[in-house]
Design an enzyme around this catalytic site. Structure first.
Site, mmCIF file in Angstrom:
data_model
loop_
_atom_site.group_PDB
_atom_site.id
_atom_site.type_symbol
_atom_site.label_atom_id
_atom_site.label_comp_id
_atom_site.label_asym_id
_atom_site.label_seq_id
_atom_site.Cartn_x
_atom_site.Cartn_y
_atom_site.Cartn_z
ATOM 1 N N HIS A 89 -36.956 47.999 11.691
ATOM 2 C CA HIS A 89 -36.320 48.912 12.202
ATOM 3 C C HIS A 89 -37.441 50.200 12.874
ATOM 4 O O HIS A 89 -38.342 50.541 12.089
ATOM 5 C CB HIS A 89 -35.773 49.954 11.385
ATOM 6 C CG HIS A 89 -34.233 48.996 11.122
ATOM 7 N ND1 HIS A 89 -33.615 49.196 9.992
ATOM 8 C CD2 HIS A 89 -33.794 48.175 11.919
ATOM 9 C CE1 HIS A 89 -32.702 48.159 9.947
ATOM 10 N NE2 HIS A 89 -32.864 47.457 11.064
ATOM 11 N N TYR A 146 -23.707 50.129 1.843
ATOM 12 C CA TYR A 146 -22.724 49.885 2.710
ATOM 13 C C TYR A 146 -22.879 48.456 2.699
ATOM 14 O O TYR A 146 -24.017 47.803 2.589
ATOM 15 C CB TYR A 146 -22.892 50.579 4.042
ATOM 16 C CG TYR A 146 -24.216 50.759 4.643
ATOM 17 C CD1 TYR A 146 -24.862 49.646 5.068
ATOM 18 C CD2 TYR A 146 -24.927 51.815 4.582
ATOM 19 C CE1 TYR A 146 -26.275 49.666 5.675
ATOM 20 C CE2 TYR A 146 -25.973 52.197 5.089
ATOM 21 C CZ TYR A 146 -26.774 50.949 5.584
ATOM 22 O OH TYR A 146 -28.217 51.250 6.000
ATOM 23 N N HIS A 188 -38.289 49.654 4.327
ATOM 24 C CA HIS A 188 -37.553 50.674 5.348
ATOM 25 C C HIS A 188 -37.703 52.016 4.876
ATOM 26 O O HIS A 188 -38.064 52.363 3.912
ATOM 27 C CB HIS A 188 -35.861 50.023 5.273
ATOM 28 C CG HIS A 188 -35.888 48.787 5.887
ATOM 29 N ND1 HIS A 188 -35.281 48.670 6.899
ATOM 30 C CD2 HIS A 188 -35.898 47.422 5.270
ATOM 31 C CE1 HIS A 188 -34.991 47.416 7.335
ATOM 32 N NE2 HIS A 188 -35.550 46.801 6.322
ATOM 33 N N SER A 189 -36.928 52.690 5.839
ATOM 34 C CA SER A 189 -36.508 54.216 5.122
ATOM 35 C C SER A 189 -35.382 54.676 6.010
ATOM 36 O O SER A 189 -34.914 53.954 6.822
ATOM 37 C CB SER A 189 -37.768 55.096 5.855
ATOM 38 O OG SER A 189 -37.623 55.398 7.158
ATOM 39 N N TYR A 190 -34.517 55.690 5.338
ATOM 40 C CA TYR A 190 -35.112 56.465 4.147
ATOM 41 C C TYR A 190 -33.923 56.668 3.221
ATOM 42 O O TYR A 190 -32.543 55.984 3.381
ATOM 43 C CB TYR A 190 -35.505 58.064 4.588
ATOM 44 C CG TYR A 190 -34.097 58.674 5.061
ATOM 45 C CD1 TYR A 190 -33.839 58.427 6.585
ATOM 46 C CD2 TYR A 190 -33.600 59.556 4.265
ATOM 47 C CE1 TYR A 190 -32.687 59.153 6.987
ATOM 48 C CE2 TYR A 190 -32.473 60.113 4.888
ATOM 49 C CZ TYR A 190 -32.055 59.954 6.117
ATOM 50 O OH TYR A 190 -31.001 60.725 6.688
ATOM 51 N N GLU A 215 -35.970 51.356 0.353
ATOM 52 C CA GLU A 215 -35.536 52.630 1.215
ATOM 53 C C GLU A 215 -36.461 53.595 0.759
ATOM 54 O O GLU A 215 -36.507 54.072 -0.353
ATOM 55 C CB GLU A 215 -34.222 52.924 1.356
ATOM 56 C CG GLU A 215 -33.310 52.121 1.737
ATOM 57 C CD GLU A 215 -33.158 51.936 3.268
ATOM 58 O OE1 GLU A 215 -33.969 52.701 3.924
ATOM 59 O OE2 GLU A 215 -32.326 51.011 3.863
ATOM 60 N N ASN A 249 -32.244 43.448 11.517
ATOM 61 C CA ASN A 249 -31.995 43.235 10.247
ATOM 62 C C ASN A 249 -30.422 43.227 9.995
ATOM 63 O O ASN A 249 -29.856 43.180 9.078
ATOM 64 C CB ASN A 249 -32.275 44.518 9.337
ATOM 65 C CG ASN A 249 -32.688 44.219 7.755
ATOM 66 O OD1 ASN A 249 -33.121 42.903 7.440
ATOM 67 N ND2 ASN A 249 -32.343 44.889 6.809
ATOM 68 N N ARG A 277 -37.759 52.912 14.115
ATOM 69 C CA ARG A 277 -38.058 54.664 13.839
ATOM 70 C C ARG A 277 -38.351 54.795 12.290
ATOM 71 O O ARG A 277 -39.025 55.771 11.910
ATOM 72 C CB ARG A 277 -36.733 55.161 14.059
ATOM 73 C CG ARG A 277 -35.587 54.727 13.184
ATOM 74 C CD ARG A 277 -34.311 55.327 13.768
ATOM 75 N NE ARG A 277 -33.141 54.876 12.848
ATOM 76 C CZ ARG A 277 -31.859 54.686 12.956
ATOM 77 N NH1 ARG A 277 -31.639 55.306 13.982
ATOM 78 N NH2 ARG A 277 -31.015 54.182 12.132
#
Ligand code: ZN
Length: 315
Positions: free
Chosen positions: A68, A243, A194-196, A272, A142, A70
């Site tokens: 991802h 989720y 990943h974040s966050y 994350e 993803n 960003r």
């Protein structure tokens, strides 16, 4: 200048790893394994004493970041991890032990087109940059992996930030990552950074049904937290509890097809990174002054992950 005092463009990141390999040719190997839609290199970095690589039973850990665009801290963190491992081998006993036990295979930027776009266009861009319709770009990588693809938590709308793509594994980046993963023998664990939100997510993401390996993943979560330290809480939970999301790398690494091809399951998690959920005003814009402390914690977390993975193999 301190490299880890800032975030860097993709070309600089490639140069950083070239320098690391030039400095430690017996430990670091680089390989271009594919091209993005816009023609950028997809690069993997192998870290570990090369003399052991020929061993047919050599175990490996797969790390990847920046699916991802960003989530800049995920890229900065694996750069920090890579440098720490290289500097620590032969000096730090724990790191030496780890790299003697497993080879680390790292994809530092899985989505270079999206990442560059987040520097030049939209800082909060998430997807890759393949044109889908006139004026509409990008698939959420993803949500594109071929395990229970289109099984919830993704969108068929190309304008959506979680657009799943026209079909499973439609994206050149995802295809290249899959091919490279398949070509890498004896992977025992994989982490997608990943974040966050400070979470340790474990499979599966496509359904709320727990996997039979939930006890191991929960215990892994505790071990990981202990290594990181209480000052930075990481909540372990099944991905789908955050989720429902289908088509994630973590599910494909863990899934039935991969297990069948490899003759067994592997530990697969998604981390994350910082900040926590509460710090949503910071969110994806974690200041670069945090890179070192996050990196330090994640070096410890990775070592705990590797130890646990080796001590508790999945069937
Ligand atoms: Zn992400």
């Amino acid at each position: 200048m301190d490299w880890h005092a800032d975030y860097h463009r993709y070309s600089e990141i490639l140069t950083f790893f070239q320098a690391l390999a030039a400095r430690s040719p017996d430990l670091v190997k680089l390989k271009v394994f594919g091209l993005t839609h816009e023609g950028r290199f997809l690069m993997r970095v192998t870290i570990g004493p090369h003399k052991r690589s020929e061993d047919p039973d050599r175990k490996r850990i797969w790390l990847q970041a920046m699916q991802h665009a960003r989530e800049w801290i995920s890229g900065a963190t694996v750069q920090y991890i890579a440098e720490s491992l290289v500097n620590g081998y032969g000096r730090d006993p724990a790191i030496t032990r780890m790299l003697d036990a497993v080879e680390v295979v790292l994809v530092p930027v899985a989505n270079p087109d999206g990442y560059e776009y987040s520097w030049m266009g939209e800082r909060l861009w998430r997807k890759n940059r393949r044109p889908i319709q006139p004026g509409v770009f990008g698939v959420d990588m993803n949500r594109n992996w071929p395990d229970h693809w289109n099984n919830g938590g993704s969108s068929p709308d190309p304008r959506s930030d979680v657009y799943m793509g026209p079909f499973a594994a439609s994206e050149p980046e995802v295809q290249a990552l899959m091919n490279e993963f398949r070509a890498t023998p004896n992977i025992v664990g994989a982490i997608d950074y990943h974040s966050y939100s400070q979470l340790l997510l474990y499979p599966v993401g496509y359904t709320l049904m727990p996997s039979v390996y939930q006890p191991q993943f929960r215990e892994l979560g505790q071990v990981f937290q202990k290594a990181i330290g209480d000052q930075t809480p990481f909540v372990p939970e099944q991905s789908s509890q955050l989720y429902i999301a289908s088509g994630g790398a973590e599910d494909w690494w863990f899934g039935d097809q991969t297990a069948k091809e490899r003759g067994g399951r592997i530990y697969s998690i998604c981390i994350e990174l910082n900040p926590s959920e509460r710090e949503n005003m910071v969110g994806f814009l974690l200041p670069p002054s945090a890179i070192r402390s996050v990196g330090e914690e994640q070096v410890r977390g990775l070592m705990a992950f590797v130890s646990y993975t080796l001590e508790h193999p999945l069937l």
